[in-house]
Design a protein around this motif. Structure first.
Motif, PDB file in Angstrom:
ATOM      1  N   TYR A 231       1.590  -7.236   6.546  1.00 23.72           N
ATOM      2  CA  TYR A 231       1.277  -5.907   7.084  1.00 23.72           C
ATOM      3  C   TYR A 231       2.291  -5.533   8.160  1.00 23.72           C
ATOM      4  O   TYR A 231       2.676  -6.365   8.985  1.00 23.72           O
ATOM      5  CB  TYR A 231      -0.120  -5.875   7.701  1.00 23.72           C
ATOM      6  CG  TYR A 231      -0.356  -4.629   8.543  1.00 23.72           C
ATOM      7  CD1 TYR A 231      -0.661  -3.421   7.935  1.00 23.72           C
ATOM      8  CD2 TYR A 231      -0.224  -4.669   9.929  1.00 23.72           C
ATOM      9  CE1 TYR A 231      -0.842  -2.282   8.688  1.00 23.72           C
ATOM     10  CE2 TYR A 231      -0.409  -3.521  10.694  1.00 23.72           C
ATOM     11  CZ  TYR A 231      -0.721  -2.334  10.073  1.00 23.72           C
ATOM     12  OH  TYR A 231      -0.895  -1.203  10.828  1.00 23.72           O
ATOM     13  N   SER A 233       3.342  -1.610  10.382  1.00 20.25           N
ATOM     14  CA  SER A 233       3.227  -0.155  10.442  1.00 20.25           C
ATOM     15  C   SER A 233       4.485   0.516   9.904  1.00 20.25           C
ATOM     16  O   SER A 233       4.479   1.701   9.595  1.00 20.25           O
ATOM     17  CB  SER A 233       2.966   0.282  11.888  1.00 20.25           C
ATOM     18  OG  SER A 233       3.973  -0.216  12.753  1.00 20.25           O
ATOM     19  N   ASP A 234       5.585  -0.236   9.794  1.00 23.66           N
ATOM     20  CA  ASP A 234       6.840   0.261   9.227  1.00 23.66           C
ATOM     21  C   ASP A 234       6.891  -0.145   7.755  1.00 23.66           C
ATOM     22  O   ASP A 234       7.038  -1.329   7.431  1.00 23.66           O
ATOM     23  CB  ASP A 234       8.022  -0.336   9.996  1.00 23.66           C
ATOM     24  CG  ASP A 234       9.364   0.232   9.559  1.00 23.66           C
ATOM     25  OD1 ASP A 234       9.570   0.414   8.342  1.00 23.66           O
ATOM     26  OD2 ASP A 234      10.217   0.489  10.431  1.00 23.66           O
ATOM     27  N   ARG A 235       6.771   0.822   6.849  1.00 24.02           N
ATOM     28  CA  ARG A 235       6.683   0.515   5.425  1.00 24.02           C
ATOM     29  C   ARG A 235       7.886  -0.269   4.927  1.00 24.02           C
ATOM     30  O   ARG A 235       7.742  -1.293   4.234  1.00 24.02           O
ATOM     31  CB  ARG A 235       6.537   1.808   4.612  1.00 24.02           C
ATOM     32  CG  ARG A 235       6.117   1.561   3.154  1.00 24.02           C
ATOM     33  CD  ARG A 235       6.233   2.809   2.292  1.00 24.02           C
ATOM     34  NE  ARG A 235       7.587   3.008   1.810  1.00 24.02           N
ATOM     35  CZ  ARG A 235       8.099   2.389   0.747  1.00 24.02           C
ATOM     36  NH1 ARG A 235       7.383   1.509   0.076  1.00 24.02           N
ATOM     37  NH2 ARG A 235       9.326   2.619   0.357  1.00 24.02           N
ATOM     38  N   THR A 262      -1.327  -5.857  -2.094  1.00 20.21           N
ATOM     39  CA  THR A 262      -0.800  -4.525  -1.810  1.00 20.21           C
ATOM     40  C   THR A 262      -1.660  -3.777  -0.796  1.00 20.21           C
ATOM     41  O   THR A 262      -2.836  -4.062  -0.600  1.00 20.21           O
ATOM     42  CB  THR A 262      -0.712  -3.681  -3.089  1.00 20.21           C
ATOM     43  OG1 THR A 262      -1.975  -3.700  -3.763  1.00 20.21           O
ATOM     44  CG2 THR A 262       0.375  -4.195  -4.008  1.00 20.21           C
ATOM     45  N   SER A 263      -1.038  -2.789  -0.193  1.00 20.60           N
ATOM     46  CA  SER A 263      -1.713  -1.902   0.741  1.00 20.60           C
ATOM     47  C   SER A 263      -2.776  -1.067   0.021  1.00 20.60           C
ATOM     48  O   SER A 263      -2.683  -0.808  -1.184  1.00 20.60           O
ATOM     49  CB  SER A 263      -0.682  -0.969   1.388  1.00 20.60           C
ATOM     50  OG  SER A 263      -1.291   0.163   1.956  1.00 20.60           O
ATOM     51  N   THR A 266      -1.113   1.783  -1.654  1.00 17.88           N
ATOM     52  CA  THR A 266      -0.517   1.476  -2.956  1.00 17.88           C
ATOM     53  C   THR A 266      -1.541   1.669  -4.061  1.00 17.88           C
ATOM     54  O   THR A 266      -1.240   2.183  -5.137  1.00 17.88           O
ATOM     55  CB  THR A 266       0.014   0.035  -2.975  1.00 17.88           C
ATOM     56  OG1 THR A 266       0.957  -0.139  -1.917  1.00 17.88           O
ATOM     57  CG2 THR A 266       0.675  -0.289  -4.304  1.00 17.88           C
ATOM     58  N   TRP A 274       2.942   9.567   2.098  1.00 15.53           N
ATOM     59  CA  TRP A 274       1.917   8.882   2.872  1.00 15.53           C
ATOM     60  C   TRP A 274       1.846   9.329   4.326  1.00 15.53           C
ATOM     61  O   TRP A 274       1.115   8.731   5.123  1.00 15.53           O
ATOM     62  CB  TRP A 274       2.158   7.377   2.839  1.00 15.53           C
ATOM     63  CG  TRP A 274       1.947   6.752   1.495  1.00 15.53           C
ATOM     64  CD1 TRP A 274       1.500   7.354   0.362  1.00 15.53           C
ATOM     65  CD2 TRP A 274       2.172   5.376   1.152  1.00 15.53           C
ATOM     66  NE1 TRP A 274       1.426   6.457  -0.667  1.00 15.53           N
ATOM     67  CE2 TRP A 274       1.840   5.230  -0.225  1.00 15.53           C
ATOM     68  CE3 TRP A 274       2.628   4.268   1.851  1.00 15.53           C
ATOM     69  CZ2 TRP A 274       1.951   4.009  -0.880  1.00 15.53           C
ATOM     70  CZ3 TRP A 274       2.728   3.054   1.196  1.00 15.53           C
ATOM     71  CH2 TRP A 274       2.387   2.923  -0.157  1.00 15.53           C
ATOM     72  N   ASN A 279      -2.444   2.771   6.524  1.00 15.61           N
ATOM     73  CA  ASN A 279      -1.994   1.759   5.573  1.00 15.61           C
ATOM     74  C   ASN A 279      -3.159   0.932   5.061  1.00 15.61           C
ATOM     75  O   ASN A 279      -3.352   0.748   3.870  1.00 15.61           O
ATOM     76  CB  ASN A 279      -0.952   0.860   6.259  1.00 15.61           C
ATOM     77  CG  ASN A 279      -0.407  -0.223   5.354  1.00 15.61           C
ATOM     78  OD1 ASN A 279      -0.939  -0.473   4.278  1.00 15.61           O
ATOM     79  ND2 ASN A 279       0.645  -0.880   5.789  1.00 15.61           N
ATOM     80  N   PRO A 284       3.045  -2.333   1.514  1.00 26.34           N
ATOM     81  CA  PRO A 284       2.947  -0.944   1.034  1.00 26.34           C
ATOM     82  C   PRO A 284       3.989  -0.587  -0.032  1.00 26.34           C
ATOM     83  O   PRO A 284       4.963   0.105   0.233  1.00 26.34           O
ATOM     84  CB  PRO A 284       3.159  -0.129   2.315  1.00 26.34           C
ATOM     85  CG  PRO A 284       4.036  -1.001   3.170  1.00 26.34           C
ATOM     86  CD  PRO A 284       3.706  -2.417   2.832  1.00 26.34           C
ATOM     87  N   ASN A 286       5.375   1.566  -2.966  1.00 24.95           N
ATOM     88  CA  ASN A 286       5.109   2.962  -3.334  1.00 24.95           C
ATOM     89  C   ASN A 286       6.000   3.483  -4.450  1.00 24.95           C
ATOM     90  O   ASN A 286       5.874   4.640  -4.840  1.00 24.95           O
ATOM     91  CB  ASN A 286       5.250   3.874  -2.113  1.00 24.95           C
ATOM     92  CG  ASN A 286       4.586   5.225  -2.321  1.00 24.95           C
ATOM     93  OD1 ASN A 286       3.603   5.337  -3.059  1.00 24.95           O
ATOM     94  ND2 ASN A 286       5.113   6.267  -1.690  1.00 24.95           N
TER      95      ASN A 286
END
Length: 409
Positions: A231, A233-235, A262-263, A266, A274, A279, A284, A286
């Motif tokens: 995980y 916060s920055d994809r 996956t997130s 996703t 998004w 998230n 993540p 995509n």
């Protein structure tokens, strides 16, 4: 394991309130402790979605008022907070809530109704909370048995259900086995089994059934799967880190199946924009080309991932062409409105799943029924667990599935 007890004894009319920031989709821990407390005779209130959202923006007056009103209206005396994503975010969210409630005189030592607060999260997050609050906040790292959890909350032993002690002995036996295995260091000397020497291994035509039959013939079962997904916060950073993990796991030669954690996005919003959406945890992914890159980096491992929560047949086709997916996993009644993980009604979900099963049958791939443990996690009886397995297996067979995988958690 040393038992940590909550020094604040529980009264007869305690009310537990459980909440989490809405961006974290993990709910099974909250459901589990709710069921345990209910069985001990305590009332438990789960925070609504708007209260969970208010926790994220607790610095705003309206958000704080919403959380306070929820606590007051339900006369909550014991407040539980869960966050299983980034440890530093966990600390920020929890501390912001705690100090806002303290300043608002919501704790019993200032005339409020809250007698104690407890926190559940990843071990690193718990360490941060412990450092900030010492013994003032009880923390749950996730390895506690049900009995230990109740003891830590201060539940009197006479309220424990009869089977709890028996189950606790079994849980401790498993923990002791794991500790002995790690302490001995024997796992460091495990060498890769012969799982890769069949003709299609590592090719675009590789399959779970080919590997299963090869290893069965060579007597090198079981096949080993790992479920992973960082995980952030920055994809892009999360995807980059995940790719490095995949390459390492492939290089070790110890795993057969890479299961992509996956997130939530996703699963629910693949290929969409998004911006502003939470998230929810997991890697993540995509774009289809990201799946293709994962498949290539994972070789000779096979790859498995979650189904979508909408457009489920189309997502199954995407997984087939981009991942050569090891097997498809469907949840039937779950990951929809019933557990707030998707927008489908239960009936819509079942209809989409049946259409997806028909497609999977055409591919010849196995189907994983990702179902019975979701009932069990939420406190179902054994009959429901068995019946849900039976119904999904019968449905799969009716629509052409030849090979079934049953997940047991």
């Amino acid at each position: 394991m040393k038992k940590r007890k909550n020094k604040k004894e529980l009264g007869a009319k305690e009310v537990f309130g459980l909440l989490k920031p809405y961006i974290d989709v993990h709910t099974l821990g909250l459901s589990s402790i709710k069921n345990l407390l209910n069985e001990c005779g305590y009332k438990v209130i789960m925070a609504s979605e708007d209260v969970s959202e208010a926790v994220v923006f607790i610095q705003k007056i309206n958000s704080l008022s919403k959380v306070k009103q929820w606590i007051i209206d339900n006369n909550i005396t014991r407040l539980g907070f869960s966050y299983r994503l980034d440890p530093y975010e966990a600390k920020d969210y929890f501390c912001s809530l705690y100090y806002q409630l303290k300043n608002a005189e919501m704790f019993s030592n200032a005339g409020g109704c809250i007698k104690s607060v407890f926190f559940a999260g990843l071990p690193d997050a718990c360490d941060l909370i412990k450092k900030e609050f010492n013994e003032e906040v009880v923390v749950f790292k996730g390895g506690e048995t049900p009995l230990e959890s109740l003891e830590m909350l201060g539940v009197p032993p006479e309220k424990f259900i009869k089977t709890l002690s028996k189950n606790d002995a079994y849980d401790k036996m498993l923990l002791e086995f794991g500790n002995q295995l790690i302490t001995s260091g024997k796992y460091k000397y495990i060498k890769p089994q012969d799982h890769y020497m069949y003709k299609t291994c590592g090719t675009d035509n590789d399959s779970y059934l080919d590997r299963l039959m090869y290893c069965k013939k060579r007597k090198t079962l079981p096949l080993i799967r790992a479920h992973v997904g960082p995980y952030s916060s920055d994809r892009l950073e999360a995807v980059k880190e995940f790719m490095s993990w995949v390459k390492q796991l492939a290089g070790f030669g110890l795993l057969d199946i890479l299961s992509i954690g996956t997130s939530q996005l996703t699963q629910s919003n693949f290929g969409e924009i998004w911006d502003g959406l939470p998230n929810g945890g997991g890697v993540p992914i995509n774009y289809e080309h990201e799946y293709v890159a994962i498949k290539e980096a994972a070789k000779p491992m096979l790859v498995r991932t979650y189904a979508g929560t909408k457009n489920i047949p189309a997502m199954a086709e995407l997984h087939e062409r981009s991942l050569n997916i090891s097997w498809h996993a469907l949840s039937f009644w779950w990951f929809c409105e019933i557990d707030n993980r998707g927008k489908n009604t239960v009936l819509e979900n079942l209809k989409e799943h049946i259409e997806t099963i028909k497609y999977i049958a055409q591919t010849g791939k196995p189907l994983e029924i990702n179902v019975p443990h979701h009932f069990a996690f939420r406190g179902s009886d054994d009959i429901t667990y068995i019946l849900s397995s039976y119904l999904t297996a019968k449905t799969a067979k009716k629509y052409g599935i030849k090979h079934l995988i049953v997940q047991n958690m």
